[in-house]
Design a protein around this motif. Structure first.
Motif, PDB file in Angstrom:
ATOM      1  N   THR A 276       0.829  -1.205   0.000  1.00 59.71           N
ATOM      2  CA  THR A 276       0.000   0.000   0.000  1.00 59.71           C
ATOM      3  C   THR A 276       0.861   1.253   0.000  1.00 59.71           C
ATOM      4  N   GLY A 277       0.480   2.213  -0.850  1.00 56.95           N
ATOM      5  CA  GLY A 277       1.188   3.486  -0.911  1.00 56.95           C
ATOM      6  C   GLY A 277       0.379   4.495  -1.704  1.00 56.95           C
ATOM      7  N   GLY A 278       1.029   5.581  -2.106  1.00 58.50           N
ATOM      8  CA  GLY A 278       0.359   6.617  -2.882  1.00 58.50           C
ATOM      9  C   GLY A 278       0.248   6.221  -4.347  1.00 58.50           C
ATOM     10  N   LEU A 279      -0.869   6.601  -4.976  1.00 62.21           N
ATOM     11  CA  LEU A 279      -1.067   6.285  -6.388  1.00 62.21           C
ATOM     12  C   LEU A 279      -0.366   7.296  -7.281  1.00 62.21           C
ATOM     13  N   ASN A 280       0.602   6.823  -8.052  1.00 56.80           N
ATOM     14  CA  ASN A 280       1.165   7.579  -9.157  1.00 56.80           C
ATOM     15  C   ASN A 280       0.449   7.135 -10.421  1.00 56.80           C
ATOM     16  N   ILE A 281       0.000   8.093 -11.202  1.00 58.16           N
ATOM     17  CA  ILE A 281      -0.802   7.777 -12.383  1.00 58.16           C
ATOM     18  C   ILE A 281      -0.077   8.215 -13.639  1.00 58.16           C
ATOM     19  N   ILE A 282       0.091   7.282 -14.576  1.00 52.24           N
ATOM     20  CA  ILE A 282       0.565   7.626 -15.912  1.00 52.24           C
ATOM     21  C   ILE A 282      -0.647   7.634 -16.832  1.00 52.24           C
ATOM     22  N   ASP A 283      -0.939   8.780 -17.415  1.00 58.15           N
ATOM     23  CA  ASP A 283      -2.044   8.914 -18.373  1.00 58.15           C
ATOM     24  C   ASP A 283      -1.477   9.539 -19.645  1.00 58.15           C
ATOM     25  N   LEU A 284      -1.215   8.704 -20.639  1.00 60.66           N
ATOM     26  CA  LEU A 284      -0.589   9.204 -21.866  1.00 60.66           C
ATOM     27  C   LEU A 284      -1.527  10.093 -22.671  1.00 60.66           C
ATOM     28  N   ALA A 285      -2.839  10.045 -22.380  1.00 63.36           N
ATOM     29  CA  ALA A 285      -3.763  10.980 -23.027  1.00 63.36           C
ATOM     30  C   ALA A 285      -3.493  12.414 -22.575  1.00 63.36           C
ATOM     31  N   ASN A 286      -2.789  12.576 -21.459  1.00 62.73           N
ATOM     32  CA  ASN A 286      -2.431  13.895 -20.936  1.00 62.73           C
ATOM     33  C   ASN A 286      -1.182  14.457 -21.614  1.00 62.73           C
ATOM     34  N   ILE A 287      -0.951  14.109 -22.845  1.00 59.67           N
ATOM     35  CA  ILE A 287       0.290  14.486 -23.519  1.00 59.67           C
ATOM     36  C   ILE A 287       0.455  16.003 -23.593  1.00 59.67           C
ATOM     37  N   ASN A 288      -0.647  16.767 -23.613  1.00 57.98           N
ATOM     38  CA  ASN A 288      -0.549  18.225 -23.713  1.00 57.98           C
ATOM     39  C   ASN A 288      -0.574  18.935 -22.363  1.00 57.98           C
ATOM     40  N   SER A 289      -0.667  18.160 -21.266  1.00 59.17           N
ATOM     41  CA  SER A 289      -0.567  18.758 -19.925  1.00 59.17           C
ATOM     42  C   SER A 289       0.565  18.052 -19.189  1.00 59.17           C
ATOM     43  N   CYS A 290       0.261  17.100 -18.328  1.00 60.43           N
ATOM     44  CA  CYS A 290       1.308  16.287 -17.700  1.00 60.43           C
ATOM     45  C   CYS A 290       0.800  14.859 -17.567  1.00 60.43           C
ATOM     46  N   SER A 291       1.564  13.908 -18.071  1.00 66.13           N
ATOM     47  CA  SER A 291       1.151  12.501 -18.080  1.00 66.13           C
ATOM     48  C   SER A 291       1.545  11.765 -16.812  1.00 66.13           C
ATOM     49  N   PHE A 292       2.242  12.438 -15.903  1.00 62.40           N
ATOM     50  CA  PHE A 292       2.809  11.753 -14.735  1.00 62.40           C
ATOM     51  C   PHE A 292       2.397  12.493 -13.472  1.00 62.40           C
ATOM     52  N   ILE A 293       1.394  11.960 -12.779  1.00 60.04           N
ATOM     53  CA  ILE A 293       0.756  12.678 -11.679  1.00 60.04           C
ATOM     54  C   ILE A 293       0.797  11.846 -10.403  1.00 60.04           C
TER      55      ILE A 293
END
Length: 326
Positions: A276-293
């Motif tokens: 268990t830990g914090g969720l890091n999210i990769i969303d490649l649809a976020n290419i024009n903002s930030c894909s790594f949150i």
């Protein structure tokens, strides 16, 4: 620049990782906010060889900065829900076509052709404000379903009940998507035995009811709607993609999205599955903002890439677009 075709035609993990590393290099060069964050961590493209090396931007930056990797005109600003006076997140979208392709292909990936469904939306708290990315998505799904019965419901629960029962009698595949408190309102007034309807909750009580654990919520909804499983949607203002659960709170991502778990004490340490830990999210649809949150949600992944939400960081603000704490 990474093309939409590349993002939405990922077939393997190797393709995902290669595209994610390309996205990191692109956003490092073109997103001043993300570049500054990486500079502070002394993490540059020459240091990043694997997914675990990529820095994840804390989600709070969407409240305080314009997170953009594109010079194109902003077509739409999606905003998060928030209490009066609170600072809301803003996601500046320069290409709505990417968002539309993401949710349409995501829906098709998990549920098939949207035209097969009547879409009934019970999202009063979202309808009552401007800038909801969820309303934008669901409204488009309603239009694309091309069923005259598809539509939004606000407080007309009697009409919703009658529509659900008529669709059930007709054997029509139906998706009822609703915020948790509103779905509870329905089953406290009406009883169903639905065999052709998917019931999907989008999270939280929005201050309308006391928060309850997911298991209790799902048990009450399953009993009231007469279904074996309650589906869930995991999305947020800062993402252009959604993960879905078909029951038991176990979520799957579409091929262009991935969850990685970080250590709660050391944000740069990535944890193995089942921790268990914090969720890091990769969303490649976020290419024009930030894909790594780096989100404020707590959870864990399994060996096969599925994930579940355990709760939220104690010091974070509870937002309605996230799932309730367990």
């Amino acid at each position: 620049m990474i093309s939409k075709d590349a993002i939405f035609n990922i077939k393997t993990h190797a393709e995902f990782e290669a595209l994610a590393l390309n996205a990191f290099r692109f956003q490092f060069e073109n997103n001043s906010v993300y570049r500054s964050f990486c500079d502070l961590l002394y993490r540059h493209p020459s240091d990043v060889k694997h997914l675990r090396d990529i820095p994840f931007l804390p989600i709070q930056f969407f409240k305080t900065h314009e997170v953009l990797s594109s010079q194109n005109k902003v077509e739409k600003i999606f905003t998060s829900s928030g209490t009066t006076g609170s600072v809301t997140s803003k996601h500046l979208v320069t290409d709505l076509n990417i968002y539309e392709e993401s949710y349409l292909k995501g829906f098709q990936h998990f549920y098939g052709n949207v035209k097969d469904y009547v879409i009934l939306a019970l999202l009063p708290s979202y309808l009552e404000r401007e800038g909801s990315s969820l309303i934008y998505m669901v409204n488009d799904l309603i239009q694309k379903s091309k069923h005259p019965e598809s539509g939004f419901y606000l407080n007309n629960l009697q009409d919703l009940s009658e529509t659900l029962k008529q669709l059930e009698a007709n054997g029509q595949k139906t998706l009822l998507i609703g915020v948790s408190f509103a779905l509870l309102d329905v089953v406290e007034q009406f009883q169903f035995n639905l065999k052709h309807t998917i019931v999907m909750e989008t999270g939280g009580m929005k201050g309308r009811r006391k928060e309850i654990i997911r298991q209790e919520l799902h048990d009450r909804l399953k009993g009231g709607f007469g279904v074996n499983h309650i589906h869930s949607e995991y999305g947020m203002t800062e993402l252009l993609s959604q993960a879905y659960s078909k029951g038991n709170g176990i979520f799957d991502c579409p091929p262009w999205m991935k969850i990685i778990i970080r250590d709660t004490e050391d944000a740069l340490t990535i944890l193995p599955p089942n921790k268990t830990g914090g969720l890091n999210i990769i969303d490649l649809a976020n290419i024009n903002s930030c894909s790594f949150i780096a989100s404020q949600d707590l959870g864990k992944t399994s060996e096969n890439g599925q994930f579940e939400i355990i709760g939220r960081f104690d010091n974070s603000d509870i937002r309605g677009c996230n799932l309730m704490a367990l």
